[in-house]
Design a protein around this motif. Structure first.
Motif, PDB file in Angstrom:
ATOM      1  N   ILE A  74      44.297 -18.708 -20.553  1.00  2.51           N
ATOM      2  CA  ILE A  74      44.567 -19.203 -19.208  1.00  2.51           C
ATOM      3  C   ILE A  74      45.049 -17.990 -18.401  1.00  2.51           C
ATOM      4  O   ILE A  74      45.064 -16.878 -18.932  1.00  2.51           O
ATOM      5  CB  ILE A  74      45.629 -20.331 -19.225  1.00  2.51           C
ATOM      6  CG1 ILE A  74      46.880 -19.854 -19.982  1.00  2.51           C
ATOM      7  CG2 ILE A  74      45.090 -21.589 -19.857  1.00  2.51           C
ATOM      8  CD1 ILE A  74      48.058 -20.802 -19.875  1.00  2.51           C
ATOM      9  N   ASP A  75      45.446 -18.194 -17.168  1.00  6.89           N
ATOM     10  CA  ASP A  75      45.958 -17.078 -16.352  1.00  6.89           C
ATOM     11  C   ASP A  75      46.958 -16.269 -17.157  1.00  6.89           C
ATOM     12  O   ASP A  75      47.866 -16.842 -17.751  1.00  6.89           O
ATOM     13  CB  ASP A  75      46.703 -17.639 -15.133  1.00  6.89           C
ATOM     14  CG  ASP A  75      45.744 -17.932 -14.012  1.00  6.89           C
ATOM     15  OD1 ASP A  75      44.551 -17.681 -14.206  1.00  6.89           O
ATOM     16  OD2 ASP A  75      46.210 -18.426 -12.966  1.00  6.89           O
ATOM     17  N   SER A  96      46.913 -14.842 -19.945  1.00 10.26           N
ATOM     18  CA  SER A  96      46.910 -14.816 -21.418  1.00 10.26           C
ATOM     19  C   SER A  96      46.602 -13.418 -21.946  1.00 10.26           C
ATOM     20  O   SER A  96      47.285 -12.910 -22.836  1.00 10.26           O
ATOM     21  CB  SER A  96      45.851 -15.767 -21.982  1.00 10.26           C
ATOM     22  OG  SER A  96      46.208 -17.096 -21.778  1.00 10.26           O
ATOM     23  N   GLY A 124      47.442 -21.141 -24.421  1.00  8.78           N
ATOM     24  CA  GLY A 124      46.943 -19.847 -23.943  1.00  8.78           C
ATOM     25  C   GLY A 124      47.699 -18.662 -24.520  1.00  8.78           C
ATOM     26  O   GLY A 124      47.587 -17.536 -24.022  1.00  8.78           O
TER      27      GLY A 124
END
Ligand code: ADP
Length: 288
Positions: free
Chosen positions: A102-103, A105, A209
């Motif tokens: 995810i963002d 990670s 993530g």
């Protein structure tokens, strides 16, 4: 498919029955499965009928060393290790569900690997030997990285490849020529705690993530060898490398040195699988 003797030992050690077995692919050495237990938990089991069962004892120690470094990398906790009377070794650990990045990670992964590498020792090596894949990995400690690289990483694998006629005398001679140039090639770096076998197949992101690393071949080494290996089979994401370098800057020129570091995994692959890996080794050392 799981040998009965392993099932029996697991029943005792985990205090639960195996209700369901789901085979897991993706490993290059061992058989693996996700087990659902009668107490409602799951665990990840790997086993091998033909390798030294000590391999799993050392894998457990490696995972413990990584977990002890107390970074935010996720490391599976181990539940049981053992062997059957016919020397089939096994290791049961926490089952971690694979998710996706995810963002942030990949950035977090880079930053946390840098944090791992900031755990350092006075000498290169480790207080015990372990395994790389199913091959023995010698970790005798040395004060100088070059001595460690030659004596504990190149030479044992070269002997194995030469004995099995996978590399010829000309290639061995190129290695000796390369050794003389190593003082001008490797920059000074302290001995960092390394995963030791960090390629795309030995990490994933969990379902939050978070970078999860497993299947290590831990030792204290030059951190550039770990980063070089991440490039060998495809490379990690750019954000990963950017965040790593921000957290722990690297000396310039790694891209010119990475083939030398990658001689180690390529020699290991030559010994494990042969074929094209021997040719890659020859191409790199023939420059010397
Ligand atoms: P091998 O020793 O044969 O190379 P790995 O340890 O790499 O096997 O495991 C094989 C695959 O199983 C990995 O690629 C990964 O997808 C998955 N895996 C490894 N450890 C776990 C775990 N603790 N929980 C869930 N899946 C795992």
């Amino acid at each position: 498919m799981i040998p009965d003797a392993i099932r029996q030992q697991l029943r005792q050690k985990l205090g639960a029955q195996i209700d369901n077995i789901h085979s897991v692919s993706g490993g290059s050495i061992n058989r693996a499965a996700k087990l659902t237990l009668s107490d409602g938990t799951s665990c990840f089991l790997k086993w091998n009928t033909s390798a030294d069962p000590d391999m799993f004892v050392k894998e457990k120690r490696g995972l413990k060393l990584l977990a002890g470094a107390d970074t935010k990398l996720r490391i599976p906790s181990t539940l049981a290790v053992g062997k059957t009377t016919d020397d089939t070794g096994y290791l049961a650990m926490e089952y971690i569900s694979e998710g996706r990045s995810i963002d942030h990670s990949a950035e977090d992964f880079g930053r946390q690997l840098a944090a791992l590498h900031k755990h350092q020792a006075k000498k290169y090596g480790l207080n015990h030997n372990n395994y790389i894949g199913k091959l023995p990995q010698s970790n005798q400690q040395h004060k100088e990285w070059i001595d460690f690289f030659i004596n504990e990483r190149m030479e044992p694998q070269l002997r194995m490849a030469s004995d099995a006629h996978k590399l010829g005398s000309e290639t061995i001679a190129h290695f000796k020529a390369m050794y003389k140039q190593l003082p001008d090639i490797f920059p000074e770096e302290p001995a960092s705690l390394l995963h030791g076998d960090l390629w795309g197949g030995n990490y994933f992101y969990d379902n939050q993530g978070r970078a999860t690393i497993f299947d290590p071949a831990v030792y204290y080494g030059h951190r550039e060898i770990e980063l070089a290996f991440t490039h060998l089979f495809g490379g990690f994401s750019r954000c990963f490398y950017r965040a790593y370098k921000e957290a722990y800057p690297l000396q310039s020129g790694l891209k010119h040195r990475k083939d030398i570091y990658n001689l180690y995994p390529l020699l290991v692959h030559t010994n494990l699988f042969g074929g094209s890996y021997a040719r890659q080794v020859q191409t790199i050392v023939s420059r010397f």
